[in-house]
Structure formats: structure tokens, C-alpha cells
Design a protein around this motif. Structure first.
Motif, short mmCIF file in Angstrom:
data_model
loop_
_atom_site.label_atom_id
_atom_site.label_comp_id
_atom_site.label_asym_id
_atom_site.label_seq_id
_atom_site.Cartn_x
_atom_site.Cartn_y
_atom_site.Cartn_z
N VAL A 180 11.16 15.29 16.78
CA VAL A 180 11.75 16.18 17.63
C VAL A 180 13.43 15.90 17.86
O VAL A 180 14.31 16.74 17.39
N ALA A 181 13.56 14.80 18.14
CA ALA A 181 14.86 14.31 18.01
C ALA A 181 15.75 14.40 16.79
O ALA A 181 16.67 14.74 16.88
N LYS A 182 15.08 14.23 15.79
CA LYS A 182 15.41 14.01 14.37
C LYS A 182 15.55 15.43 13.78
O LYS A 182 16.75 16.05 13.34
N ASN A 183 14.82 16.40 14.35
CA ASN A 183 14.99 17.73 13.54
C ASN A 183 15.80 18.80 14.33
O ASN A 183 16.49 19.33 13.74
N VAL A 184 15.89 18.55 15.66
CA VAL A 184 16.83 19.24 16.48
C VAL A 184 18.22 18.84 16.44
O VAL A 184 19.00 19.41 16.41
N VAL A 188 9.95 23.82 15.53
CA VAL A 188 11.11 23.31 14.58
C VAL A 188 10.62 22.65 13.40
O VAL A 188 11.18 22.45 12.51
N ALA A 189 9.25 22.32 13.33
CA ALA A 189 8.71 21.61 12.32
C ALA A 189 8.69 22.36 11.05
O ALA A 189 8.62 23.56 10.99
N GLU A 190 9.19 21.95 9.92
CA GLU A 190 9.34 22.64 8.66
C GLU A 190 7.73 22.69 7.77
O GLU A 190 7.27 21.24 7.71
N GLY A 237 0.94 -1.20 0.03
CA GLY A 237 -0.14 -0.09 -0.02
C GLY A 237 0.86 1.35 0.00
O GLY A 237 2.26 1.18 -0.13
N ARG A 238 0.27 2.40 0.14
CA ARG A 238 0.92 3.67 0.14
C ARG A 238 1.82 3.62 1.43
O ARG A 238 1.59 3.31 2.40
N LEU A 239 3.12 3.76 0.96
CA LEU A 239 4.36 3.84 2.17
C LEU A 239 3.75 4.84 3.11
O LEU A 239 3.40 5.93 3.33
N ARG A 240 3.70 4.12 4.33
CA ARG A 240 3.56 5.18 5.61
C ARG A 240 4.66 4.77 6.64
O ARG A 240 5.31 3.75 6.69
N GLY A 241 4.93 5.81 7.41
CA GLY A 241 5.91 5.89 8.47
C GLY A 241 5.12 5.93 9.91
O GLY A 241 3.87 5.84 9.78
N ALA A 242 5.83 5.59 11.03
CA ALA A 242 5.25 5.42 12.19
C ALA A 242 6.03 6.39 13.35
O ALA A 242 6.20 6.04 14.38
N SER A 243 6.88 7.37 12.66
CA SER A 243 7.63 8.31 13.74
C SER A 243 6.74 8.91 14.59
O SER A 243 5.75 9.62 14.31
N THR A 244 6.83 9.03 15.86
CA THR A 244 6.15 9.95 16.77
C THR A 244 6.56 11.25 16.75
O THR A 244 7.46 11.70 16.20
N GLU A 258 18.88 8.81 16.84
CA GLU A 258 17.67 9.25 16.83
C GLU A 258 16.74 8.55 17.83
O GLU A 258 16.16 9.08 18.92
N ALA A 259 16.98 7.17 18.19
CA ALA A 259 16.03 6.53 19.10
C ALA A 259 16.78 6.96 20.40
O ALA A 259 15.98 7.15 21.43
N TRP A 260 17.89 7.07 20.59
CA TRP A 260 18.70 7.43 21.88
C TRP A 260 18.12 8.93 22.46
O TRP A 260 18.01 8.91 23.58
N TYR A 261 18.26 9.73 21.33
CA TYR A 261 17.60 11.24 21.69
C TYR A 261 16.20 11.10 22.05
O TYR A 261 15.97 11.93 22.96
N THR A 262 15.43 10.29 21.34
CA THR A 262 14.21 9.85 21.82
C THR A 262 13.70 9.58 23.06
O THR A 262 13.00 9.98 23.98
N VAL A 263 14.58 8.66 23.64
CA VAL A 263 14.61 8.28 25.05
C VAL A 263 14.96 9.37 26.01
O VAL A 263 14.07 9.55 27.07
N LEU A 264 15.85 9.98 25.56
CA LEU A 264 16.36 11.16 26.59
C LEU A 264 15.14 12.31 26.54
O LEU A 264 14.93 12.68 27.75
N ILE A 265 14.74 12.57 25.54
CA ILE A 265 13.69 13.55 25.45
C ILE A 265 12.40 13.03 26.30
O ILE A 265 11.97 13.86 27.01
N GLU A 266 11.98 11.89 26.10
CA GLU A 266 10.87 11.53 26.93
C GLU A 266 11.11 11.22 28.41
O GLU A 266 10.29 11.56 29.14
N ALA A 267 12.61 11.09 28.70
CA ALA A 267 12.75 11.03 30.19
C ALA A 267 12.86 12.28 30.89
O ALA A 267 12.53 12.41 31.94
#
Length: 248
Positions: free
Chosen positions: A128-132, A173-175, A116-123, A150-159
Motif C-alpha cells: 500500500v505504501a509503495k502503490n499509493v 489500488v492493486a494492479e 532458488g526462485r527469487l522471492r520477496g517479503a513485502s507485506t 516506503e518503510a517510513w510510510y509503512t510505519v505511518l500506515i500501521e500506526a
């Protein structure tokens, strides 16, 4: 002979010193990343990694007139309809997950496997982790390395950040167009108004272009963006409207 033995001992001593520093390097990087994320809980980022990369790209292309549009606004200075639209569009489990939406990941995997149409599942936390903090890269090795960081920064951001701070940073920061970052810059660029005065329809339109802001236009929304914006407005009502933000 003695001189040769002394030189060999010095070489080995230098190698041992280097190895002692080498095993400490990962610990240093971990400590720096923690301090980096902790600081940005309280300090508004003056720019993001993606903004810096886009500006450098323009300079390398010889476009000296190109300027990033970015003007920070606190969450209470942004119309609630925009963060709500972003949640409704991209991360409806934002209030419940801890950085990774396993249910959405499984749905995306199944949809992509069916062709199907390619879809992602990024939260939103991952975005935020990726963009910043992260870089862009096209090679396979670069993409995998980036995903790991990105996964490591995501864990830190949530913590280390409350959910409201994650949402506030993302809204800034979203484009929303080529070189247009954040709610205030988008509101001024497209409708000559402040982010606090965005209407629900305008907010939904901005959220609708987030998957690919260079291809989709908030200023001249095509049929796909219009349909997606209407779907987002319905989703905002379904998740509870402004009451959703009160529960974060």
C-alpha cells in the motif's frame, strides 16, 4: 570598503536564513507525510502514484487513448474471497505483524541465497505504501531511496490506519493487469461482473497475478497462474476463511 562589508554581512545573513529553513525542511516533510496518511484513513484516494505514473507513461509514448481503469469500492462491496485471497497469497501474517514480517524476510533471504526462485517479503502494508505514495525508479540509488521512504510510510500506515482500512485500500489500488487497478475494475474487465460477485476461484486467480500483472493474465491464466490460484484457495481455507477477516 564599508559597502563591501555591508554586502558581506547581507550575504552571511541570507545564508543563515537559508540554513534555518534547511534544518526545518525534514520536519516539514515528516508533518506533511503524517497529514497525508491520516487524511487517507478517511478519504478514498482518487488515484495512486503508480496510476499517475502509468498514465503519464502512456502519454509520453504517444498513446492518447490509454485510460486507467479504476473504480473504488468499499470493503463491504467486495466479495470477501478477494481480500482473503490477497492475504493468503502475499501476507499470511497480516493480522499479526506491524508492517514488516521479519519471519518472511528471513525466509526470502535464505531462499534467494540458495539460488532458488527469487522471492520477496513485502507485506500488504508495504505494498500500500509503495502503490499509493511512491514513485517508480530503476537506478540503484532510486531503489534504495524508495525503500527508505516506503518503510517510513509503512510505519505511518500501521500506526494511523486499522487493518481493515489497509486491506480496503490495497484491494482498490492493486494492479491486476496493465492499467487495471482494484477489485471493481478487474471484475468488470475480466468477467463483466461487480466486485461483490467475484467467486473464490476468480478471486484466487486475481491474487495469483499480483507478483507481475503485466506478465501474468487473469483473463487467460497459464499453468503457473492456475497452479498458484489453486494453492491460494487451499491457503484461504488454512488461515480460517471468512473468520480471518472477522478477527482483524
Amino acid at each position: 570598503m564599508g559597502m563591501t562589508a555591508k554586502t558581506e554581512r547581507q550575504r552571511r545573513s541570507g545564508v543563515r536564513r537559508w540554513l534555518r529553513w534547511l534544518w526545518k525542511l525534514p520536519l516539514l516533510l515528516v508533518a506533511l507525510s503524517v497529514l497525508q496518511v491520516l487524511a487517507l484513513r478517511f478519504v478514498d484516494p482518487p488515484f495512486s502514484a503508480f496510476m499517475a505514473a502509468r498514465q503519464v507513461q502512456a502519454w509520453m509514448a504517444g498513446d492518447g487513448s490509454f485510460r486507467i481503469a479504476y473504480d473504488w469500492r468499499d470493503l463491504d462491496e467486495i466479495a470477501p474471497s478477494l481480500p482473503l485471497s490477497m492475504i493468503a497469497a502475499e501476507d499470511q501474517n497480516f493480522a499479526r505483524h506491524r508492517g514488516f514480517d521479519l519471519e518472511a524476510i528471513e525466509k526470502a533471504r535464505a531462499s534467494n541465497a540458495r539460488g532458488g526462485r527469487l522471492r520477496g517479503a513485502s507485506t500488504i502494508s508495504q505494498q500500500v505504501a509503495k502503490n499509493v505514495f511512491l514513485w517508480s525508479g530503476d537506478s540503484r540509488a532510486s531503489r534504495w531511496a524508495r525503500k527508505g521512504v516506503e518503510a517510513w510510510y509503512t510505519v505511518l500506515i500501521e500506526a494511523l490506519w486499522p487493518k481493515t482500512r489497509i486491506l480496503e485500500v490495497y484491494a482498490n489500488v492493486a494492479e491486476f493487469g496493465d492499467g487495471i487497478y482494484g477489485a471493481q475494475a478487474a471484475a468488470r474487465s475480466y468477467w463483466r461482473r461487480d466486485a461483490a460477485r467475484l467467486t473464490p476461484a476468480q478471486s484466487a486467480t486475481l491474487a495469483a497475478v499480483l507478483p507481475n500483472p503485466k506478465e501474468y493474465s487473469a483473463a487467460r491464466p497459464g499453468p503457473y497462474v492456475q497452479r498458484r490460484a489453486r494453492w491460494i484457495e487451499r491457503n484461504v481455507r488454512r488461515i480460517g476463511g471468512v473468520g480471518y477477516l472477522d478477527n482483524l
